[in-house]
Write a protein that holds these residues in place. Structure first.
Motif, mmCIF file in Angstrom:
data_model
loop_
_atom_site.group_PDB
_atom_site.id
_atom_site.type_symbol
_atom_site.label_atom_id
_atom_site.label_comp_id
_atom_site.label_asym_id
_atom_site.label_seq_id
_atom_site.Cartn_x
_atom_site.Cartn_y
_atom_site.Cartn_z
ATOM 1 N N HIS A 43 88.089 -73.385 -24.699
ATOM 2 C CA HIS A 43 88.414 -73.471 -26.128
ATOM 3 C C HIS A 43 87.491 -72.628 -27.001
ATOM 4 C CE1 HIS A 43 85.302 -76.526 -25.694
ATOM 5 N NE2 HIS A 43 85.082 -76.380 -26.981
ATOM 6 N N ASN A 44 86.293 -72.283 -26.510
ATOM 7 C CA ASN A 44 85.381 -71.433 -27.281
ATOM 8 C C ASN A 44 85.807 -69.968 -27.290
ATOM 9 O OD1 ASN A 44 83.465 -73.438 -28.045
ATOM 10 N ND2 ASN A 44 82.630 -73.375 -25.973
ATOM 11 N N VAL A 45 86.483 -69.540 -26.245
ATOM 12 C CA VAL A 45 86.843 -68.133 -26.077
ATOM 13 C C VAL A 45 88.298 -67.858 -26.482
ATOM 14 C CG1 VAL A 45 86.909 -66.209 -24.426
ATOM 15 C CG2 VAL A 45 85.170 -67.974 -24.196
ATOM 16 N N VAL A 46 89.122 -68.878 -26.475
ATOM 17 C CA VAL A 46 90.548 -68.695 -26.753
ATOM 18 C C VAL A 46 90.828 -68.028 -28.100
ATOM 19 C CG1 VAL A 46 92.690 -69.982 -27.189
ATOM 20 C CG2 VAL A 46 91.413 -70.335 -25.084
ATOM 21 N N PRO A 47 90.027 -68.225 -29.148
ATOM 22 C CA PRO A 47 90.309 -67.472 -30.375
ATOM 23 C C PRO A 47 90.298 -65.951 -30.160
ATOM 24 C CG PRO A 47 88.867 -69.303 -30.875
ATOM 25 C CD PRO A 47 88.988 -69.240 -29.372
ATOM 26 N N GLN A 48 89.433 -65.459 -29.271
ATOM 27 C CA GLN A 48 89.430 -64.025 -28.966
ATOM 28 C C GLN A 48 90.707 -63.631 -28.227
ATOM 29 O OE1 GLN A 48 86.441 -65.833 -28.118
ATOM 30 N NE2 GLN A 48 85.578 -65.258 -30.075
ATOM 31 N N LEU A 49 91.180 -64.506 -27.335
ATOM 32 C CA LEU A 49 92.432 -64.232 -26.619
ATOM 33 C C LEU A 49 93.601 -64.227 -27.591
ATOM 34 C CD1 LEU A 49 94.139 -63.777 -24.109
ATOM 35 C CD2 LEU A 49 94.035 -66.251 -23.675
ATOM 36 N N ASP A 50 93.655 -65.239 -28.451
ATOM 37 C CA ASP A 50 94.714 -65.275 -29.466
ATOM 38 C C ASP A 50 94.699 -64.014 -30.319
ATOM 39 O OD1 ASP A 50 96.145 -67.685 -29.068
ATOM 40 O OD2 ASP A 50 94.606 -68.850 -30.103
ATOM 41 N N ASP A 51 93.510 -63.593 -30.736
ATOM 42 C CA ASP A 51 93.373 -62.396 -31.570
ATOM 43 C C ASP A 51 93.855 -61.151 -30.829
ATOM 44 O OD1 ASP A 51 92.401 -60.888 -33.918
ATOM 45 O OD2 ASP A 51 90.877 -60.144 -32.521
ATOM 46 N N ALA A 52 93.446 -61.009 -29.569
ATOM 47 C CA ALA A 52 93.852 -59.833 -28.782
ATOM 48 C C ALA A 52 95.362 -59.786 -28.609
ATOM 49 C CB ALA A 52 93.157 -59.850 -27.424
ATOM 50 N N LEU A 53 95.952 -60.929 -28.263
ATOM 51 C CA LEU A 53 97.406 -60.976 -28.070
ATOM 52 C C LEU A 53 98.142 -60.710 -29.380
ATOM 53 C CD1 LEU A 53 97.467 -64.060 -25.686
ATOM 54 C CD2 LEU A 53 98.000 -61.687 -25.053
ATOM 55 N N ALA A 54 97.654 -61.290 -30.475
ATOM 56 C CA ALA A 54 98.287 -61.067 -31.786
ATOM 57 C C ALA A 54 98.183 -59.607 -32.209
ATOM 58 C CB ALA A 54 97.651 -61.973 -32.834
ATOM 59 N N ARG A 55 97.031 -58.982 -31.956
ATOM 60 C CA ARG A 55 96.859 -57.570 -32.320
ATOM 61 C C ARG A 55 97.828 -56.690 -31.543
ATOM 62 N NH1 ARG A 55 90.532 -56.234 -32.405
ATOM 63 N NH2 ARG A 55 91.334 -54.169 -32.912
ATOM 64 N N LEU A 56 97.975 -56.970 -30.254
ATOM 65 C CA LEU A 56 98.908 -56.173 -29.450
ATOM 66 C C LEU A 56 100.336 -56.368 -29.934
ATOM 67 C CD1 LEU A 56 97.351 -56.719 -25.924
ATOM 68 C CD2 LEU A 56 97.441 -54.560 -27.193
ATOM 69 N N LEU A 57 100.704 -57.603 -30.202
ATOM 70 C CA LEU A 57 102.057 -57.874 -30.689
ATOM 71 C C LEU A 57 102.298 -57.229 -32.052
ATOM 72 C CD1 LEU A 57 102.428 -61.561 -29.507
ATOM 73 C CD2 LEU A 57 103.766 -59.598 -28.694
ATOM 74 N N SER A 58 101.279 -57.203 -32.894
ATOM 75 C CA SER A 58 101.430 -56.574 -34.212
ATOM 76 C C SER A 58 101.595 -55.059 -34.106
ATOM 77 C CB SER A 58 100.243 -56.909 -35.120
ATOM 78 O OG SER A 58 99.082 -56.212 -34.716
ATOM 79 N N GLU A 59 101.160 -54.496 -32.983
ATOM 80 C CA GLU A 59 101.345 -53.065 -32.730
ATOM 81 C C GLU A 59 102.746 -52.756 -32.219
ATOM 82 O OE1 GLU A 59 99.317 -50.468 -33.291
ATOM 83 O OE2 GLU A 59 97.777 -51.742 -34.164
ATOM 84 N N GLY A 60 103.545 -53.818 -32.002
ATOM 85 C CA GLY A 60 104.930 -53.617 -31.597
ATOM 86 C C GLY A 60 105.160 -53.530 -30.102
ATOM 87 N N VAL A 61 104.261 -54.099 -29.289
ATOM 88 C CA VAL A 61 104.467 -54.027 -27.838
ATOM 89 C C VAL A 61 105.723 -54.789 -27.436
ATOM 90 C CG1 VAL A 61 102.002 -53.794 -27.342
ATOM 91 C CG2 VAL A 61 103.042 -56.035 -27.263
ATOM 92 N N ASP A 62 106.382 -54.292 -26.404
ATOM 93 C CA ASP A 62 107.557 -54.941 -25.847
ATOM 94 C C ASP A 62 107.184 -55.851 -24.686
ATOM 95 O OD1 ASP A 62 109.313 -53.579 -27.534
ATOM 96 O OD2 ASP A 62 109.501 -51.901 -26.139
ATOM 97 N N ARG A 63 106.052 -55.544 -24.079
ATOM 98 C CA ARG A 63 105.658 -56.250 -22.864
ATOM 99 C C ARG A 63 104.146 -56.472 -22.877
ATOM 100 N NH1 ARG A 63 107.693 -56.769 -17.501
ATOM 101 N NH2 ARG A 63 106.138 -56.381 -15.906
ATOM 102 N N LEU A 64 103.751 -57.714 -22.626
ATOM 103 C CA LEU A 64 102.338 -58.051 -22.456
ATOM 104 C C LEU A 64 102.077 -58.288 -20.978
ATOM 105 C CD1 LEU A 64 101.797 -60.648 -25.329
ATOM 106 C CD2 LEU A 64 100.802 -58.361 -25.204
ATOM 107 N N VAL A 65 100.995 -57.715 -20.474
ATOM 108 C CA VAL A 65 100.582 -57.922 -19.089
ATOM 109 C C VAL A 65 99.181 -58.518 -19.143
ATOM 110 C CG1 VAL A 65 100.104 -56.842 -16.866
ATOM 111 C CG2 VAL A 65 101.959 -55.953 -18.311
#
Length: 127
Positions: A43-65
């Motif tokens: 739970h301490n690190v998940v905000p960084q994961l959420d941020d990374a995933l949100a940033r990629l999605l905001s860039e318009g990615v079609d696929r997350l790996v």
């Protein structure tokens, strides 16, 4: 990016002050977002994961790996972040693929009933 290179690439990394060696590395290549999870994601690190995933999605990615190869531990907060990413990606017609998932992580995802949400590539052999 070089003058002759037409593929957009962005890379960023987050490390929590309280996480020791836990990091989330994200890279955007064309329409794919690659996330490498390292160390223990709780739970301490998940905000960084959420941020990374949100940033990629905001860039318009079609696929997350999401690469589990260097992940030694994850808790329900990490699972929540992956489910949120799945919801956001599929809302846009995209997908989330989990790669290098060891037998233990696979079993956790199976018990949680989450395998149908993701394309999962297991590790063929234990190292």
């Amino acid at each position: 990016m070089t003058e002759g290179d037409t593929s957009p690439t962005a890379e960023f990394s987050n490390q929590s002050e309280n996480s020791g060696h836990s990091t989330v590395h994200a890279k955007l290549v064309n329409d794919e977002g690659f996330v490498t999870l390292c160390g223990e994601l709780d739970h301490n690190v998940v905000p960084q994961l959420d941020d990374a995933l949100a940033r990629l999605l905001s860039e318009g990615v079609d696929r997350l790996v999401v690469d589990f190869a260097r992940l030694s531990f994850f808790d329900s907060a990490c699972i929540g972040a992956l489910v949120r990413a799945h919801a956001s990606a599929t809302e846009r017609g995209g997908t989330v693929k989990l790669v290098n998932v060891d037998q233990y992580a696979y079993r956790v995802l199976q018990i949680a009933g989450l395998l149908p949400l993701f394309e999962v590539e297991q590790i063929e052999r234990e190292v």
